[in-house]
Write a protein that holds these residues in place. Structure first.
Motif, PDB file in Angstrom:
ATOM      1  N   GLU A 204       0.834  -1.211   0.000  1.00 56.38           N
ATOM      2  CA  GLU A 204       0.000   0.000   0.000  1.00 56.38           C
ATOM      3  C   GLU A 204       0.865   1.257   0.000  1.00 56.38           C
ATOM      4  O   GLU A 204       0.588   2.227  -0.700  1.00 56.38           O
ATOM      5  CB  GLU A 204      -0.909   0.017   1.244  1.00 56.38           C
ATOM      6  CG  GLU A 204      -2.008  -1.027   1.192  1.00 56.38           C
ATOM      7  CD  GLU A 204      -2.834  -1.014   2.472  1.00 56.38           C
ATOM      8  OE1 GLU A 204      -2.279  -1.329   3.535  1.00 56.38           O
ATOM      9  OE2 GLU A 204      -4.027  -0.687   2.400  1.00 56.38           O
ATOM     10  N   GLN A 205       1.930   1.198   0.789  1.00 54.17           N
ATOM     11  CA  GLN A 205       2.844   2.328   0.893  1.00 54.17           C
ATOM     12  C   GLN A 205       3.578   2.556  -0.421  1.00 54.17           C
ATOM     13  O   GLN A 205       3.645   3.658  -0.942  1.00 54.17           O
ATOM     14  CB  GLN A 205       3.893   1.971   1.934  1.00 54.17           C
ATOM     15  CG  GLN A 205       3.976   2.882   3.096  1.00 54.17           C
ATOM     16  CD  GLN A 205       4.995   2.326   4.060  1.00 54.17           C
ATOM     17  OE1 GLN A 205       4.758   1.329   4.727  1.00 54.17           O
ATOM     18  NE2 GLN A 205       6.145   2.945   4.085  1.00 54.17           N
TER      19      GLN A 205
ATOM     20  N   GLU B 208      -4.760   2.411  -0.938  1.00 53.89           N
ATOM     21  CA  GLU B 208      -5.262   1.771   0.280  1.00 53.89           C
ATOM     22  C   GLU B 208      -6.295   0.724  -0.100  1.00 53.89           C
ATOM     23  O   GLU B 208      -7.275   1.014  -0.777  1.00 53.89           O
ATOM     24  CB  GLU B 208      -5.870   2.805   1.238  1.00 53.89           C
ATOM     25  CG  GLU B 208      -6.238   2.151   2.571  1.00 53.89           C
ATOM     26  CD  GLU B 208      -6.606   3.157   3.649  1.00 53.89           C
ATOM     27  OE1 GLU B 208      -5.773   4.025   3.969  1.00 53.89           O
ATOM     28  OE2 GLU B 208      -7.737   3.056   4.181  1.00 53.89           O
ATOM     29  N   PHE B 209      -6.042  -0.514   0.344  1.00 55.30           N
ATOM     30  CA  PHE B 209      -6.979  -1.608   0.068  1.00 55.30           C
ATOM     31  C   PHE B 209      -8.178  -1.511   0.993  1.00 55.30           C
ATOM     32  O   PHE B 209      -8.080  -1.012   2.104  1.00 55.30           O
ATOM     33  CB  PHE B 209      -6.301  -2.968   0.298  1.00 55.30           C
ATOM     34  CG  PHE B 209      -5.120  -3.219  -0.611  1.00 55.30           C
ATOM     35  CD1 PHE B 209      -5.186  -2.995  -1.976  1.00 55.30           C
ATOM     36  CD2 PHE B 209      -3.924  -3.719  -0.078  1.00 55.30           C
ATOM     37  CE1 PHE B 209      -4.086  -3.239  -2.801  1.00 55.30           C
ATOM     38  CE2 PHE B 209      -2.828  -3.975  -0.900  1.00 55.30           C
ATOM     39  CZ  PHE B 209      -2.909  -3.723  -2.262  1.00 55.30           C
ATOM     40  N   GLU B 210      -9.301  -2.050   0.513  1.00 51.49           N
ATOM     41  CA  GLU B 210     -10.458  -2.235   1.385  1.00 51.49           C
ATOM     42  C   GLU B 210     -10.248  -3.542   2.147  1.00 51.49           C
ATOM     43  O   GLU B 210      -9.522  -4.431   1.692  1.00 51.49           O
ATOM     44  CB  GLU B 210     -11.747  -2.349   0.538  1.00 51.49           C
ATOM     45  CG  GLU B 210     -12.102  -1.093  -0.234  1.00 51.49           C
ATOM     46  CD  GLU B 210     -12.459   0.061   0.694  1.00 51.49           C
ATOM     47  OE1 GLU B 210     -12.955  -0.191   1.806  1.00 51.49           O
ATOM     48  OE2 GLU B 210     -12.214   1.224   0.299  1.00 51.49           O
TER      49      GLU B 210
END
Lengths: 86, 451
Positions: free
Chosen positions: A53-54, A59-61
């Motif tokens: 994500e970084q 940003e994942f759900e």
């Protein structure tokens, strides 16, 4: 973003995970399985997800992660999906 | 009180993490050379305007040959540690806070010294009993910050927050590393934790539940731990670092917050003798109790009188040395000294106060000080009470209370019991004392191995 570019970025992330032996990162393809081929302990998958994500600034759900498979292809597909989602 | 008979227990190995010392041997030489291990605490000095005390006994990661991998998202969160000397596998490092790593390294050293085979270590008859006083603050600090302040997902606080911070993390990590099949537990009793874990492990062996144990106490370097005590205004202030910890001295004004680990290997006596182990000491008795006076902090003379009665278990034989808790706080030291006098009389033994040399290791204190007792047996030398040049020539305020039932002389009358430098004398037995918040008291009697 090209699929190979994502795989390269993913390998950069995996290089920072101490519990993956460097030789397991040679010849990674979309079919490579994190658990079966790279022997990543399942407890480390959370750390990898957070690092991804970084790295890709996304940003994942929670559902994305719950449904995620354990191959490189699964992760690449998800990154592309989330990027497309904006 | 009836003393339930049981098996004898030998100490066969020891290891630890000690401020400013590379290993146990350097720790021993510095202590017997009357050195102090206290330094200016850099972590606290970074917040100089917010803290009251500025000294501590601390250990940095490079001093333990460890490297911190800081989380790139949050610079103060140690994502994991690298062992530069390859002593601990990465998978074990991933589930550890730094105190758990110190515990694993110390356990490895204790087992090596004990000479236990892999079969003995991995037996159902081998237990692990290790504890610490505080939390794994260094891991927790960013966990909560990520969630509350930055509003991040729970996974960004790290997938190992539970195993790296749970109360018995040190015991769990040591057990996972050494693969013992007996008990794995922690005892927690504030500053009596170190001795409490050893005492509990002793009882497991004494009463036949285990044959061996890796046991001890830890307190890992953490600014949060320091801040808590600094906020209570109980830390030493106004002296040079090496003169800051001064148990029993008139000018004492608080303890020196310190960090470290002490781990020992215990073994049922007959089995240790049968395999020709190098026996470092024999535990004769362990006793613990509570003040029962409804006070969280203030020491109790009556509680300590009962403690002495319990640990002596009907014996009139004086120990050669009393290794006191001696924190350097104004109230604690006076009550403790007078309760020792009450139990043992005015001469025939000496008092050693190792906190004068390395400060108060909190959850690690009782275990590291137990190691100093083992070193005193080995070297046949009494460790000093540094920085105690002036003892109070006047009676303590509480001694003037008509209800006081203890000794009626001022502390200065007992100068001869408190050496200011280490010295040699025959030492056959030592009593170790530690106390903790909540009115908990613990005492252990240790003897020299009589071949």
């Amino acid at each position: 973003m090209e699929r190979q570019e994502i795989i390269d970025g993913l390998i950069e992330v995996l290089k920072t995970v101490r519990m993956i032996e460097p030789e397991k990162l040679v010849g990674v393809t979309e079919e490579t399985d994190f658990l079966a081929d790279m022997s990543v302990p399942s407890s480390q998958m959370i750390a990898i997800v957070a690092k991804v994500e970084q790295k890709f600034d996304i940003e994942f759900e929670d559902d994305d992660i719950d449904d995620l498979g354990s191959t490189v292809k699964d992760v690449v597909d998800l990154i592309l999906k989330v990027k497309a989602r904006g | 009180m009836d003393n339930i008979p049981g098996r004898k227990v030998a100490v066969v190995g020891m290891g630890g993490a000690f401020p400013t010392c590379k290993d146990l041997s350097e720790f021993s030489s510095k202590l017997f050379a009357n050195k102090s291990l206290i330094r200016t605490f850099d972590d606290a000095m970074a917040y100089e305007k917010q803290v009251r005390s500025t000294v501590a006994g601390f250990i940095t990661e490079p001093e333990m040959d460890l490297e911190v991998i800081w989380d790139p998202m949050e610079g103060i969160y140690p994502e994991t540690y690298i062992d530069k000397l390859n002593r601990i596998p990465d998978a074990n490092l991933a589930t550890s806070d730094v105190g758990s790593i110190w515990s694993m390294l110390a356990a490895q050293n204790a087992i090596k010294m004990a000479g236990w085979s892999k079969d003995l270590v991995q037996s159902e008859r081998t237990g692990v009993v290790i504890g610490s006083g505080g939390s794994a603050n260094v891991i927790l600090r960013t966990g909560w910050h990520n969630f509350y302040v930055y509003g991040r997902k729970t996974r960004h606080s790290g997938g190992h927050t539970v195993d790296r911070t749970m109360t018995y993390r040190e015991a769990a990590n040591v057990s996972v590393l050494i693969k013992n099949k007996g008990v794995c537990e922690t005892i927690s009793s504030a500053c009596a934790t170190g001795l409490g874990n050893i005492g509990y492990a002793y009882r497991l062996i004494k009463y036949g539940l285990q044959d061996r144990a890796i046991t001890g106490g830890v307190e890992s370097t953490s600014l949060e731990t320091f801040i808590g005590f600094d906020g209570m205004m109980v830390l030493s202030r106004g002296f040079s670092p090496e003169e800051s910890s001064r148990p029993f001295d008139m000018a004492r004004n608080g303890f020196v917050c310190s960090f470290g680990a002490g781990i020992v290997a215990l073994e049922e006596y007959e089995q240790a003798v049968a395999r020709g182990a190098d026996i470092l000491g024999v535990i004769d008795e362990y006793f613990n109790n509570s003040d029962g006076d409804g006070d969280m902090f203030y020491p109790s003379f009556a509680g300590q009188q009962r403690l002495w009665k319990g640990v002596m278990a009907g014996s009139n034989e004086k120990p050669d040395v009393v290794k006191v808790h001696g924190t350097s706080t104004p109230s604690g030291d006076a009550i403790e000294l007078l309760s020792v006098i009450d139990a043992l009389g005015e001469d025939g033994y000496h008092i050693s106060a190792p906190k004068s040399q390395f400060g108060h290791m909190l959850g690690g204190a009782g275990a590291v000080e137990f190691i100093t007792a083992l070193l005193m047996l080995k070297e046949q030398k009494v460790l000093p009470c540094l920085n105690s040049p002036n003892l109070n020539p006047e009676l303590e305020t509480f001694q003037k209370n008509p209800e006081w039932k203890g000794p009626m002389k001022p502390l200065a009358a007992y100068r001869h019991l408190l050496p200011q430098e280490s010295f040699s004398k025959p030492i056959n037995s030592i009593v170790c004392l530690n106390y903790g918040f909540g009115g908990t008291n613990s005492a252990l009697k240790l003897s020299r191995y009589d071949k």
